[in-house]
Design a protein around this motif. Structure first.
Motif, mmCIF file in Angstrom:
data_model
loop_
_atom_site.group_PDB
_atom_site.id
_atom_site.type_symbol
_atom_site.label_atom_id
_atom_site.label_comp_id
_atom_site.label_asym_id
_atom_site.label_seq_id
_atom_site.Cartn_x
_atom_site.Cartn_y
_atom_site.Cartn_z
ATOM 1 N N CYS A 13 0.823 -1.211 0.000
ATOM 2 C CA CYS A 13 0.000 0.000 0.000
ATOM 3 C C CYS A 13 0.857 1.260 0.000
ATOM 4 O O CYS A 13 0.500 2.269 -0.603
ATOM 5 C CB CYS A 13 -0.974 0.010 1.176
ATOM 6 S SG CYS A 13 -0.187 0.000 2.794
ATOM 7 N N TYR A 17 -0.411 3.678 -3.481
ATOM 8 C CA TYR A 17 -1.368 4.774 -3.333
ATOM 9 C C TYR A 17 -0.677 6.092 -2.978
ATOM 10 O O TYR A 17 0.373 6.093 -2.345
ATOM 11 C CB TYR A 17 -2.373 4.452 -2.213
ATOM 12 C CG TYR A 17 -3.228 3.265 -2.518
ATOM 13 C CD1 TYR A 17 -4.208 3.331 -3.505
ATOM 14 C CD2 TYR A 17 -3.061 2.070 -1.830
ATOM 15 C CE1 TYR A 17 -5.002 2.230 -3.796
ATOM 16 C CE2 TYR A 17 -3.853 0.970 -2.106
ATOM 17 C CZ TYR A 17 -4.828 1.059 -3.087
ATOM 18 O OH TYR A 17 -5.601 -0.024 -3.379
ATOM 19 N N THR A 52 4.817 9.600 -3.156
ATOM 20 C CA THR A 52 3.524 8.939 -3.387
ATOM 21 C C THR A 52 2.689 9.602 -4.467
ATOM 22 O O THR A 52 1.687 9.037 -4.884
ATOM 23 C CB THR A 52 2.687 8.824 -2.089
ATOM 24 O OG1 THR A 52 2.304 10.129 -1.643
ATOM 25 C CG2 THR A 52 3.445 8.092 -0.999
ATOM 26 N N TYR A 95 -8.791 -2.372 -0.913
ATOM 27 C CA TYR A 95 -7.646 -1.544 -1.315
ATOM 28 C C TYR A 95 -6.323 -2.220 -0.946
ATOM 29 O O TYR A 95 -5.346 -2.135 -1.684
ATOM 30 C CB TYR A 95 -7.727 -0.157 -0.695
ATOM 31 C CG TYR A 95 -8.903 0.636 -1.190
ATOM 32 C CD1 TYR A 95 -8.899 1.163 -2.477
ATOM 33 C CD2 TYR A 95 -10.011 0.836 -0.403
ATOM 34 C CE1 TYR A 95 -9.973 1.883 -2.956
ATOM 35 C CE2 TYR A 95 -11.103 1.551 -0.876
ATOM 36 C CZ TYR A 95 -11.078 2.076 -2.149
ATOM 37 O OH TYR A 95 -12.151 2.784 -2.623
ATOM 38 N N ALA A 99 -3.529 -3.463 -3.855
ATOM 39 C CA ALA A 99 -2.109 -3.114 -3.826
ATOM 40 C C ALA A 99 -1.250 -4.370 -3.808
ATOM 41 O O ALA A 99 -0.250 -4.463 -4.514
ATOM 42 C CB ALA A 99 -1.809 -2.239 -2.608
#
Length: 115
Positions: A13, A17, A52, A95, A99
């Protein structure tokens, strides 16, 4: 019963993201805890963690190899999106598994604690 979080071996993650949050969470604001030097402007009221907001994101605070062993070097001072993100083995989170799939990792199944 204590167990190690899957996040310590995953980290997907953090490299999938954008981590954006209210500017008041950064150390440049009174009471802020996220190190300002690791953030960048994203929107007039939002910052994001450096690294990010790219086509291939990876948070500057992420250390280690995704899917092997990882850690966050600002874990105690991480922003709210990171604090609120639920690992797939701790609860339902599509989510997390999205990922993980991006890195070829199997989905996590929530573990039910037995009292």
């Amino acid at each position: 019963m204590s167990r190690e979080s899957a996040c310590l071996t995953c980290g997907a993650c953090c490299a999938f993201y954008r981590v954006s949050f209210y500017w008041g969470e950064a150390t440049g604001a009174p009471g802020g805890i996220v190190p300002s030097e690791l953030t960048e402007n994203f929107h007039p009221h939002l910052l994001c963690m450096q690294g990010t907001n790219q086509a291939k994101p990876r948070c500057v605070a992420l250390e280690g190899e995704i899917g092997q062993q990882v850690g966050c070097r600002i874990y105690e001072n991480r922003p709210s999106p990171c604090r609120e993100f639920v690992a797939g083995d701790e609860g339902e989170n599509a989510y997390c598994n999205k990922a993980r799939a991006n890195y070829g990792l199997a989905p996590l199944i929530p573990i039910k604690e037995v009292a």
